[in-house]
Each structure stands twice: as structure tokens, then as C-alpha cells.
Design a protein around this motif. Structure first.
Motif, PDB file in Angstrom:
ATOM      1  N   LEU A   1      30.341  95.637  27.481  1.00  0.00           N
ATOM      2  CA  LEU A   1      29.254  95.584  28.448  1.00  0.00           C
ATOM      3  C   LEU A   1      28.366  96.813  28.295  1.00  0.00           C
ATOM      4  N   PRO A   2      27.097  96.728  28.685  1.00  0.00           N
ATOM      5  CA  PRO A   2      26.239  97.921  28.659  1.00  0.00           C
ATOM      6  C   PRO A   2      26.698  98.897  29.740  1.00  0.00           C
ATOM      7  N   GLY A   3      26.673 100.176  29.438  1.00  0.00           N
ATOM      8  CA  GLY A   3      27.168 101.150  30.406  1.00  0.00           C
ATOM      9  C   GLY A   3      28.684 101.137  30.435  1.00  0.00           C
ATOM     10  N   MET A   4      29.267 100.983  31.601  1.00  0.00           N
ATOM     11  CA  MET A   4      30.722 100.922  31.739  1.00  0.00           C
ATOM     12  C   MET A   4      31.264  99.668  31.050  1.00  0.00           C
ATOM     13  N   ASP A   5      32.357  99.821  30.279  1.00  0.00           N
ATOM     14  CA  ASP A   5      32.902  98.646  29.604  1.00  0.00           C
ATOM     15  C   ASP A   5      33.900  97.909  30.499  1.00  0.00           C
ATOM     16  N   GLY A   6      34.377  96.774  29.996  1.00  0.00           N
ATOM     17  CA  GLY A   6      35.275  95.943  30.784  1.00  0.00           C
ATOM     18  C   GLY A   6      36.617  96.582  31.053  1.00  0.00           C
ATOM     19  N   LEU A   7      37.058  97.465  30.156  1.00  0.00           N
ATOM     20  CA  LEU A   7      38.334  98.151  30.365  1.00  0.00           C
ATOM     21  C   LEU A   7      38.257  99.068  31.575  1.00  0.00           C
ATOM     22  N   GLU A   8      37.233  99.894  31.636  1.00  0.00           N
ATOM     23  CA  GLU A   8      37.093 100.803  32.771  1.00  0.00           C
ATOM     24  C   GLU A   8      36.857 100.020  34.057  1.00  0.00           C
ATOM     25  N   ALA A   9      36.080  98.935  33.966  1.00  0.00           N
ATOM     26  CA  ALA A   9      35.864  98.103  35.152  1.00  0.00           C
ATOM     27  C   ALA A   9      37.184  97.520  35.653  1.00  0.00           C
ATOM     28  N   THR A  10      38.014  97.068  34.729  1.00  0.00           N
ATOM     29  CA  THR A  10      39.325  96.527  35.114  1.00  0.00           C
ATOM     30  C   THR A  10      40.157  97.591  35.819  1.00  0.00           C
ATOM     31  N   ARG A  11      40.190  98.789  35.257  1.00  0.00           N
ATOM     32  CA  ARG A  11      40.963  99.873  35.869  1.00  0.00           C
ATOM     33  C   ARG A  11      40.491 100.149  37.294  1.00  0.00           C
ATOM     34  N   ARG A  12      39.179 100.190  37.489  1.00  0.00           N
ATOM     35  CA  ARG A  12      38.649 100.523  38.811  1.00  0.00           C
ATOM     36  C   ARG A  12      38.885  99.404  39.818  1.00  0.00           C
ATOM     37  N   ILE A  13      38.713  98.175  39.360  1.00  0.00           N
ATOM     38  CA  ILE A  13      38.963  97.049  40.269  1.00  0.00           C
ATOM     39  C   ILE A  13      40.427  97.010  40.677  1.00  0.00           C
ATOM     40  N   MET A  14      41.315  97.218  39.718  1.00  0.00           N
ATOM     41  CA  MET A  14      42.743  97.164  40.035  1.00  0.00           C
ATOM     42  C   MET A  14      43.166  98.319  40.936  1.00  0.00           C
ATOM     43  N   ALA A  15      42.477  99.439  40.843  1.00  0.00           N
ATOM     44  CA  ALA A  15      42.806 100.590  41.687  1.00  0.00           C
ATOM     45  C   ALA A  15      42.257 100.440  43.097  1.00  0.00           C
ATOM     46  N   ASN A  16      41.085  99.826  43.226  1.00  0.00           N
ATOM     47  CA  ASN A  16      40.401  99.822  44.518  1.00  0.00           C
ATOM     48  C   ASN A  16      40.401  98.483  45.242  1.00  0.00           C
ATOM     49  N   CYS A  17      40.407  97.394  44.489  1.00  0.00           N
ATOM     50  CA  CYS A  17      40.350  96.070  45.124  1.00  0.00           C
ATOM     51  C   CYS A  17      41.060  95.074  44.209  1.00  0.00           C
ATOM     52  N   PRO A  18      42.401  95.152  44.095  1.00  0.00           N
ATOM     53  CA  PRO A  18      43.129  94.348  43.113  1.00  0.00           C
ATOM     54  C   PRO A  18      42.784  92.861  43.180  1.00  0.00           C
ATOM     55  N   THR A  19      42.385  92.323  42.030  1.00  0.00           N
ATOM     56  CA  THR A  19      41.932  90.944  41.919  1.00  0.00           C
ATOM     57  C   THR A  19      42.394  90.398  40.569  1.00  0.00           C
ATOM     58  N   PRO A  20      42.844  89.162  40.502  1.00  0.00           N
ATOM     59  CA  PRO A  20      43.193  88.593  39.194  1.00  0.00           C
ATOM     60  C   PRO A  20      42.004  88.632  38.233  1.00  0.00           C
ATOM     61  N   ILE A  21      42.234  89.139  37.041  1.00  0.00           N
ATOM     62  CA  ILE A  21      41.174  89.280  36.033  1.00  0.00           C
ATOM     63  C   ILE A  21      41.596  88.574  34.755  1.00  0.00           C
ATOM     64  N   VAL A  22      40.705  87.731  34.245  1.00  0.00           N
ATOM     65  CA  VAL A  22      40.886  87.092  32.943  1.00  0.00           C
ATOM     66  C   VAL A  22      39.863  87.713  31.991  1.00  0.00           C
ATOM     67  N   ILE A  23      40.345  88.304  30.912  1.00  0.00           N
ATOM     68  CA  ILE A  23      39.466  88.895  29.917  1.00  0.00           C
ATOM     69  C   ILE A  23      38.939  87.788  29.003  1.00  0.00           C
ATOM     70  N   VAL A  24      37.626  87.710  28.871  1.00  0.00           N
ATOM     71  CA  VAL A  24      36.984  86.744  27.964  1.00  0.00           C
ATOM     72  C   VAL A  24      36.417  87.546  26.809  1.00  0.00           C
ATOM     73  N   SER A  25      37.044  87.426  25.636  1.00  0.00           N
ATOM     74  CA  SER A  25      36.765  88.359  24.549  1.00  0.00           C
ATOM     75  C   SER A  25      36.455  87.644  23.249  1.00  0.00           C
ATOM     76  N   ASP A  26      35.727  88.344  22.387  1.00  0.00           N
ATOM     77  CA  ASP A  26      35.474  87.884  21.035  1.00  0.00           C
ATOM     78  C   ASP A  26      36.686  88.235  20.182  1.00  0.00           C
ATOM     79  N   ALA A  27      37.467  87.236  19.818  1.00  0.00           N
ATOM     80  CA  ALA A  27      38.724  87.487  19.107  1.00  0.00           C
ATOM     81  C   ALA A  27      38.513  87.972  17.685  1.00  0.00           C
ATOM     82  N   SER A  28      37.307  87.857  17.148  1.00  0.00           N
ATOM     83  CA  SER A  28      37.079  88.220  15.746  1.00  0.00           C
ATOM     84  C   SER A  28      36.674  89.674  15.555  1.00  0.00           C
TER      85      SER A  28
END
Length: 367
Positions: free
Chosen positions: A66-93
Motif C-alpha cells: 500500500l502507499p504509505g503504511m503497508d499492510g503488515l504495519e496496518a495489521t499490527r496496529r489493528i490487532m493491537a487496538n481493535c482486533p478484527t479478523p484479517i484476510v491478506i489478499v496478496s500477489d503470490a508471484s
């Protein structure tokens, strides 16, 4: 992964994706699925962090690049502050995206699926993404596991006597990558047994998963190859969409045979093969995961004299697989995740006495 969750309302999805084309595809997939409802679609992690506590989505579809903060850091912050099920949608290649995806799983995301390739990705791929979002939206443990305080050091568990293992089999589904990271990361490079491992994950991600796991442990990790001999201190990972079996002479056997319990690779297929060729010389570990895969195979292994361990409910992201094994009487001992590595090391270094001396640690008789 499979599940049988039922819900009387649609699961509300927050889509986080910077590509306008992919975002439109994901929005369409959500809107076309009667199990799902679109909460919002945004293109940056910063927008997602602002909206999660306001919208309270049931599940988040998270891009990693993602532009700016990436999905990894976003996941960490969401799980720390407002835990929510997260599915990573990624380019496997893309290797960097794979590494970020695996680290996001370690940081609390539940699963990873392959990013749709535009409008022509096909109905099967779209259905798989929608199903994954729905199933993960129903996982309740994610909402409480980070609010339970600091982990407590598990009490020591009596080490079983009389075992002479030569091989260790491990399997997991939902929540498996961080569990494997913790357990294998606590084992030394000199660990005396070969390890065979099944992780339920999309075939496109298995190369990246094995490469990532290799960075998490002193052991060497690689995808299993047909005909190779199991070797101590090495983790042989089931390739995508293939059963991993242990054959005579402790050789790797890979199979495109039918799915077992809806899974290929199947944990039950692995454990059952080990029961046939190793029996009392083996240890099986069944970790967190949705569904019941692994339970019948673990029962076969225990019936053959192997020592069987299941992850305890207290640390399982989803207790489906280990819980099914417990109900079948297939488990010698259930342990919290943090106690499994030390227990394995205890077995590896334990003096050898009669099997009767470790029988009291069993939870129940084999049916």
C-alpha cells in the motif's frame, strides 16, 4: 480450509486495496455474495485505521503493498487496538509481497489468499476469496486473544518415558504460520529428528511459506521432494495441493490422490502414513485449525503406539482440528502452544524407560 459456521446476518467487509481495478473486483465479489456486505472500500492503510473502530467490520480484506503504511504495519496496529479478523489478499508471484504476507500472518492475520487477476480471474477464484472472507469473519477467538494480557509461562509437563522417536509430524490450518514460527523457532539446529509438516494454505503461497519459515527457525526448511530421505534437523513442508506421506525407508512420498476430508495436503493422510511406517517411533503434533483434518490420522498414529500432542484450546486460534482429535481419544496430551517445543526437547533428551511409566500422562484410553 473449511468450516461450517452459520450466521443469520451478512458479514460486513472492509476492503483495503490501493489498485482501483483490484478494489473494484473485490467490491464486486463482496456485493455479489449473499453472505457478505460491503462496509467500505479504501485505498490506504491510514484510511483503514481510521474506519475500523468506527465501522467495526466483521472481517478485513487487506492488501500488503500500500502507499504509505503497508499492510503488515496496518495489521499490527489493528490487532493491537481493535482486533478484527484479517484476510491478506496478496500477489503470490512477488517475493517481497510473500514475505510481508507471512509476517502479517505472524502479526495476527488469519489467512492469505491470492489476489484476483482482474475481471477475468474466473468464478472459482472469486468464490474462494468470498468464502475465505466469510469463514474468517466467523472466527471469534481473534477478538479476545490479544486482550488476554501477557502470556503465562506454562507449567512443566511430565516427559513421557520409553519413547525412541525418529520422526516428528506436525500439521495446522488457521493460525498455523505463527504457531510453527514459535514452536520451530524454539528448536535448535541440532534437533535430532526430521520433521514433516502440513499447513493448509493456497498452493501459490507454499514456496513463500517454506522460505519464510526457514528464516524463523535454526532448522533448515524446504518444500518436500519426491523420494528424498528424511533427515534430522530438517523440516520437509508439503507442497501446494499435494499430499505429503512418509514411505518405507523414511522416504518422502508426494501424492496427487483425492482430497482427504476436503483437504490436499491432508494432515490425516500424513499422520496415517507415519503410523504405518514408524508407529511407536514417531510423534505427531496437531495445532490450531478449522475443521477436523488430522483427527483420524492422529488416532491412527496413537493406535500404532506413537505419541500424540494437540494444541490446547487456551492458545488455539481455532480449536477445531485439535478439538476433534481430543474428542476421538487420539491425543496423549494437550499443551498450550508455548509449552510444545520444550516438551519435544524433553522427549528428545529423556532417558528411556518402559512405556508404562509415561502412560499416566495420557488423557484417555484409545477407543
Amino acid at each position: 480450509m473449511s468450516g461450517s459456521f452459520q450466521s443469520s446476518r451478512r458479514a460486513r467487509v472492509l476492503v483495503v486495496e490501493d489498485s482501483a481495478v483490484v478494489r473494484q473486483v473485490l467490491v464486486r465479489l463482496v456485493r455479489d455474495d449473499p453472505r457478505l456486505e460491503l462496509a467500505e472500500a479504501v485505498e490506504t492503510a491510514e484510511e483503514a485505521l481510521r474506519l475500523v473502530p468506527v465501522l467495526r467490520p466483521d472481517v478485513i480484506s487487506m492488501d500488503v503493498r500500500l502507499p504509505g503504511m503497508d499492510g503488515l504495519e496496518a495489521t499490527r496496529r489493528i490487532m493491537a487496538n481493535c482486533p478484527t479478523p484479517i484476510v491478506i489478499v496478496s500477489d503470490a508471484s512477488t517475493d517481497p509481497a510473500l514475505q510481508v504476507s507471512m509476517n502479517a500472518l505472524r502479526s495476527g492475520a488469519l489467512s492469505v489468499v491470492e489476489k484476483p487477476a482482474g475481471w477475468l480471474s474466473g468464478p472459482a477464484g472469486g468464490t474462494a476469496i468470498a468464502t475465505q472472507l466469510y469463514i474468517m469473519s466467523q472466527v471469534p477467538v481473534i477478538r479476545r486473544r490479544l486482550s488476554a494480557g501477557l502470556p503465562v509461562t506454562p507449567a512443566p509437563v511430565p516427559v513421557p518415558r520409553g519413547l525412541r522417536p525418529r520422526v516428528l509430524a506436525m500439521a495446522a490450518s488457521t493460525g498455523g504460520p505463527p504457531a510453527f514460527s514459535q514452536i520451530l523457532g524454539a528448536l535448535p539446529a541440532s534437533f535430532p529428528w526430521p520433521i514433516v509438516l502440513v499447513q493448509h494454505m493456497g498452493a501459490a503461497f507454499m514456496d513463500g511459506f517454506a522460505a519464510w519459515l526457514d528464516t524463523q527457525t535454526p532448522l533448515s526448511v524446504a518444500l518436500a521432494r519426491q523420494g528424498e530421505r528424511l533427515r534430522p534437523g530438517h523440516v520437509h513442508v508439503a507442497p501446494g495441493d499435494m499430499h505429503l506421506l512418509v514411505g518405507p525407508g523414511d522416504e518422502v512420498r508426494l501424492s496427487h490422490g483425492p482430497a482427504v476430508g476436503g483437504q490436499r495436503p491432508s494432515a490425516s493422510a500424513l499422520f496415517s502414513s507415519l503410523a504405518r511406517v514408524a508407529g511407536t517411533d514417531s510423534v505427531g503434533v496437531l495445532l490450531t485449525g478449522m475443521g477436523e483434518d488430522g483427527a483420524s490420522g492422529l488416532a491412527d498414529l496413537r493406535h500404532a503406539g506413537g505419541y500424540t500432542i494437540a494444541e490446547d484450546r487456551s492458545t488455539s486460534i481455532v480449536h477445531g482440528m485439535p478439538g476433534a482429535a481430543e474428542r476421538m481419544g487420539a491425543v496423549c496430551v494437550s499443551l498450550p502452544q508455548g509449552a510444545i517445543a520444550s516438551h519435544l526437547l524433553g522427549i528428545a533428551g529423556a532417558p528411556h524407560f518402559a512405556p508404562a511409566e509415561w502412560a499416566p500422562v495420557l488423557e484417555g484410553p484409545m477407543p
